[in-house]
Design a protein around this motif. Structure first.
Motif, PDB file in Angstrom:
ATOM      1  N   LEU A  84      -0.478  10.576  -1.925  1.00 14.39           N
ATOM      2  CA  LEU A  84      -0.821  11.609  -0.947  1.00 14.39           C
ATOM      3  C   LEU A  84       0.307  12.626  -0.787  1.00 14.39           C
ATOM      4  O   LEU A  84       0.059  13.832  -0.681  1.00 14.39           O
ATOM      5  CB  LEU A  84      -1.137  10.958   0.399  1.00 14.39           C
ATOM      6  N   ALA A  85       1.543  12.138  -0.788  1.00 15.99           N
ATOM      7  CA  ALA A  85       2.685  13.043  -0.632  1.00 15.99           C
ATOM      8  C   ALA A  85       2.806  13.990  -1.820  1.00 15.99           C
ATOM      9  O   ALA A  85       3.017  15.203  -1.651  1.00 15.99           O
ATOM     10  CB  ALA A  85       3.966  12.231  -0.468  1.00 15.99           C
ATOM     11  N   GLY A  86       2.674  13.456  -3.032  1.00 20.68           N
ATOM     12  CA  GLY A  86       2.764  14.300  -4.225  1.00 20.68           C
ATOM     13  C   GLY A  86       1.625  15.287  -4.305  1.00 20.68           C
ATOM     14  O   GLY A  86       1.833  16.472  -4.602  1.00 20.68           O
ATOM     15  N   TRP A  87       0.401  14.814  -4.039  1.00 21.10           N
ATOM     16  CA  TRP A  87      -0.774  15.688  -4.117  1.00 21.10           C
ATOM     17  C   TRP A  87      -0.717  16.790  -3.071  1.00 21.10           C
ATOM     18  O   TRP A  87      -0.974  17.961  -3.371  1.00 21.10           O
ATOM     19  CB  TRP A  87      -2.044  14.857  -3.941  1.00 21.10           C
ATOM     20  N   SER A  88      -0.385  16.455  -1.831  1.00 20.02           N
ATOM     21  CA  SER A  88      -0.327  17.460  -0.765  1.00 20.02           C
ATOM     22  C   SER A  88       0.798  18.463  -1.005  1.00 20.02           C
ATOM     23  O   SER A  88       0.678  19.642  -0.642  1.00 20.02           O
ATOM     24  CB  SER A  88      -0.146  16.779   0.597  1.00 20.02           C
ATOM     25  N   MET A 118       0.812  -1.215   0.000  1.00 17.09           N
ATOM     26  CA  MET A 118       0.000   0.000   0.000  1.00 17.09           C
ATOM     27  C   MET A 118       0.845   1.265   0.000  1.00 17.09           C
ATOM     28  O   MET A 118       0.320   2.360   0.155  1.00 17.09           O
ATOM     29  CB  MET A 118      -0.919  -0.011   1.219  1.00 17.09           C
ATOM     30  N   LYS A 119       2.150   1.119  -0.173  1.00 16.14           N
ATOM     31  CA  LYS A 119       3.007   2.306  -0.159  1.00 16.14           C
ATOM     32  C   LYS A 119       2.662   3.290  -1.267  1.00 16.14           C
ATOM     33  O   LYS A 119       2.903   4.490  -1.136  1.00 16.14           O
ATOM     34  CB  LYS A 119       4.475   1.891  -0.276  1.00 16.14           C
ATOM     35  N   TRP A 120       2.090   2.775  -2.361  1.00 12.40           N
ATOM     36  CA  TRP A 120       1.782   3.650  -3.487  1.00 12.40           C
ATOM     37  C   TRP A 120       0.805   4.753  -3.070  1.00 12.40           C
ATOM     38  O   TRP A 120       0.869   5.876  -3.589  1.00 12.40           O
ATOM     39  CB  TRP A 120       1.217   2.841  -4.654  1.00 12.40           C
ATOM     40  N   ILE A 121      -0.089   4.448  -2.112  1.00 10.45           N
ATOM     41  CA  ILE A 121      -1.044   5.462  -1.637  1.00 10.45           C
ATOM     42  C   ILE A 121      -0.298   6.607  -0.958  1.00 10.45           C
ATOM     43  O   ILE A 121      -0.649   7.780  -1.117  1.00 10.45           O
ATOM     44  CB  ILE A 121      -2.064   4.823  -0.679  1.00 10.45           C
ATOM     45  N   LEU A 122       0.741   6.272  -0.198  1.00 12.09           N
ATOM     46  CA  LEU A 122       1.521   7.310   0.479  1.00 12.09           C
ATOM     47  C   LEU A 122       2.209   8.230  -0.521  1.00 12.09           C
ATOM     48  O   LEU A 122       2.294   9.438  -0.308  1.00 12.09           O
ATOM     49  CB  LEU A 122       2.554   6.663   1.399  1.00 12.09           C
ATOM     50  N   LEU A 124       2.372  11.520 -10.047  1.00 12.84           N
ATOM     51  CA  LEU A 124       1.101  10.921  -9.650  1.00 12.84           C
ATOM     52  C   LEU A 124       0.611   9.905 -10.678  1.00 12.84           C
ATOM     53  O   LEU A 124       0.106   8.838 -10.312  1.00 12.84           O
ATOM     54  CB  LEU A 124       0.047  12.008  -9.430  1.00 12.84           C
ATOM     55  N   TYR A 125       0.754  10.221 -11.957  1.00 12.93           N
ATOM     56  CA  TYR A 125       0.338   9.254 -12.975  1.00 12.93           C
ATOM     57  C   TYR A 125       1.181   7.989 -12.888  1.00 12.93           C
ATOM     58  O   TYR A 125       0.642   6.867 -12.961  1.00 12.93           O
ATOM     59  CB  TYR A 125       0.429   9.844 -14.378  1.00 12.93           C
ATOM     60  N   ASP A 126       2.496   8.124 -12.751  1.00 12.98           N
ATOM     61  CA  ASP A 126       3.358   6.947 -12.734  1.00 12.98           C
ATOM     62  C   ASP A 126       3.070   6.065 -11.525  1.00 12.98           C
ATOM     63  O   ASP A 126       3.112   4.827 -11.629  1.00 12.98           O
ATOM     64  CB  ASP A 126       4.824   7.373 -12.736  1.00 12.98           C
ATOM     65  N   VAL A 127       2.788   6.689 -10.380  1.00 11.08           N
ATOM     66  CA  VAL A 127       2.447   5.897  -9.191  1.00 11.08           C
ATOM     67  C   VAL A 127       1.116   5.180  -9.406  1.00 11.08           C
ATOM     68  O   VAL A 127       0.975   3.994  -9.094  1.00 11.08           O
ATOM     69  CB  VAL A 127       2.387   6.792  -7.938  1.00 11.08           C
ATOM     70  N   LEU A 128       0.131   5.874  -9.942  1.00 14.67           N
ATOM     71  CA  LEU A 128      -1.161   5.253 -10.214  1.00 14.67           C
ATOM     72  C   LEU A 128      -1.038   4.152 -11.263  1.00 14.67           C
ATOM     73  O   LEU A 128      -1.690   3.109 -11.167  1.00 14.67           O
ATOM     74  CB  LEU A 128      -2.161   6.318 -10.682  1.00 14.67           C
ATOM     75  N   ARG A 129      -0.199   4.380 -12.264  1.00 13.95           N
ATOM     76  CA  ARG A 129      -0.013   3.379 -13.328  1.00 13.95           C
ATOM     77  C   ARG A 129       0.647   2.119 -12.773  1.00 13.95           C
ATOM     78  O   ARG A 129       0.439   1.018 -13.301  1.00 13.95           O
ATOM     79  CB  ARG A 129       0.854   3.983 -14.451  1.00 13.95           C
ATOM     80  N   PHE A 136      10.286   6.284  -5.253  1.00  9.12           N
ATOM     81  CA  PHE A 136       9.340   5.411  -5.948  1.00  9.12           C
ATOM     82  C   PHE A 136      10.080   4.393  -6.810  1.00  9.12           C
ATOM     83  O   PHE A 136       9.720   3.206  -6.844  1.00  9.12           O
ATOM     84  CB  PHE A 136       8.406   6.262  -6.807  1.00  9.12           C
ATOM     85  N   TYR A 137      11.127   4.827  -7.494  1.00 10.86           N
ATOM     86  CA  TYR A 137      11.909   3.904  -8.312  1.00 10.86           C
ATOM     87  C   TYR A 137      12.557   2.821  -7.445  1.00 10.86           C
ATOM     88  O   TYR A 137      12.627   1.653  -7.843  1.00 10.86           O
ATOM     89  CB  TYR A 137      12.995   4.664  -9.082  1.00 10.86           C
ATOM     90  N   ARG A 138      13.027   3.201  -6.253  1.00  8.84           N
ATOM     91  CA  ARG A 138      13.633   2.203  -5.368  1.00  8.84           C
ATOM     92  C   ARG A 138      12.582   1.221  -4.850  1.00  8.84           C
ATOM     93  O   ARG A 138      12.865   0.041  -4.664  1.00  8.84           O
ATOM     94  CB  ARG A 138      14.341   2.899  -4.204  1.00  8.84           C
TER      95      ARG A 138
END
Length: 269
Positions: A8-12, A1-5, A132-137, A49-51
């Motif tokens: 949230l981090a990018g959006w905030s 579930m780290k992708w949600i963090l 945000l797109y890459d995390v969602l993808r 995110f890449y790591r």
């Protein structure tokens, strides 16, 4: 579930930076605050995110090697807007009156390009159409990722306006149904541009060109800017409608056609 963090981090980061930048009325400070906060945080989150995924592209979408696509985005926006004006003139909706000499608007245009690049186009594209797109993808199919990213784009704008109202500031934009539909379609267009070119710089160039066309050619009177061209409209705001439809809807159609053609070629091979 780290992708949600990461989402949230990018959006905030975008919401907080937009709000803090809006506290100043100086365009230079707004641009410095926005890019100064967003860019290092988003790039840092990208590396994390890449790591997390264990996969880092050899040439990321934001790489300087993809910078030539910036021109592709600018040219596409100008071409679509020009086509819209030609159609409007041919149909008798727009009657061109005068092209103004460059000395009347060139300096203002140059300054606004710098402001729009660092305050809007660069940080928003890196954060939204980039991270945000890459995390969602990473979690969803491409079409779902495009829609979810665009909803986050709309939510970002609404959130900043609400925070401004809560602290007693005048909201930077007027939130209504038309504006929500407009930025939703704009977000879809920008994301699709990034997808078919594989470069974030395409959406940055298109975003920047769209803003300057709207501000200096379509509706300069709204912001008190010197116009590049003056014309008479047979129907009020028809030029605004034509320009928005041609650039945004046209950009979506062009992107979908190219994406479809690329998919067909891949399958045929």
């Amino acid at each position: 579930m780290k992708w949600i963090l990461y989402v949230l981090a990018g959006w905030s980061t975008l919401v907080t930076s937009l709000f803090l930048a809006s506290l100043s009325s100086n365009h230079l400070i707004q641009g410095l605050v926005m890019s100064g906060l967003v860019m290092p945080i988003i790039l840092y989150l990208y590396q994390k995110f890449y790591r997390m995924t264990g996969v880092k592209p050899k040439t990321p979408v934001y790489s300087w090697k993809r910078l030539p696509h910036f021109i592709s985005g600018v040219i596409l926006a100008i071409a679509l807007a020009t086509l819209g004006f030609i159609i409007g003139d041919f149909q008798g909706w727009i009657d061109f009156e005068k092209w103004h000499p460059s000395e009347q608007w060139f300096i203002a245009l140059t300054m606004n390009i710098l402001f729009a690049f660092f305050y809007e186009a660069l940080p928003e594209e890196f954060g939204l159409r980039g991270l945000l797109y890459d995390v969602l993808r990473y979690r969803f199919a491409a079409w779902l990722s495009v829609i979810f990213q665009t909803l986050l784009f709309v939510a970002c704008t609404i959130a900043v306006a609400q925070i401004q109202a809560l602290v007693g500031l005048a909201p930077g934009v007027s939130i209504n149904l038309f504006y929500i539909i407009l930025i939703f379609c704009f977000g879809i267009c920008l994301q699709l541009l990034r997808l078919w070119t594989g470069s974030l710089w395409t959406s940055i160039g298109f975003h920047l060109a769209y803003l300057e066309i709207m501000r200096f050619a379509v509706s300069p009177h709204l912001k008190g800017l010197p116009p590049i061209i003056t014309y008479h409209e047979s129907v009020p705001i028809i030029s605004h409608i034509i320009s928005v439809c041609m650039m945004i809807i046209g950009g979506i159609i062009v992107s979908l056609v190219i994406l479809g053609a690329k998919r067909f070629i891949r399958k045929s091979k």
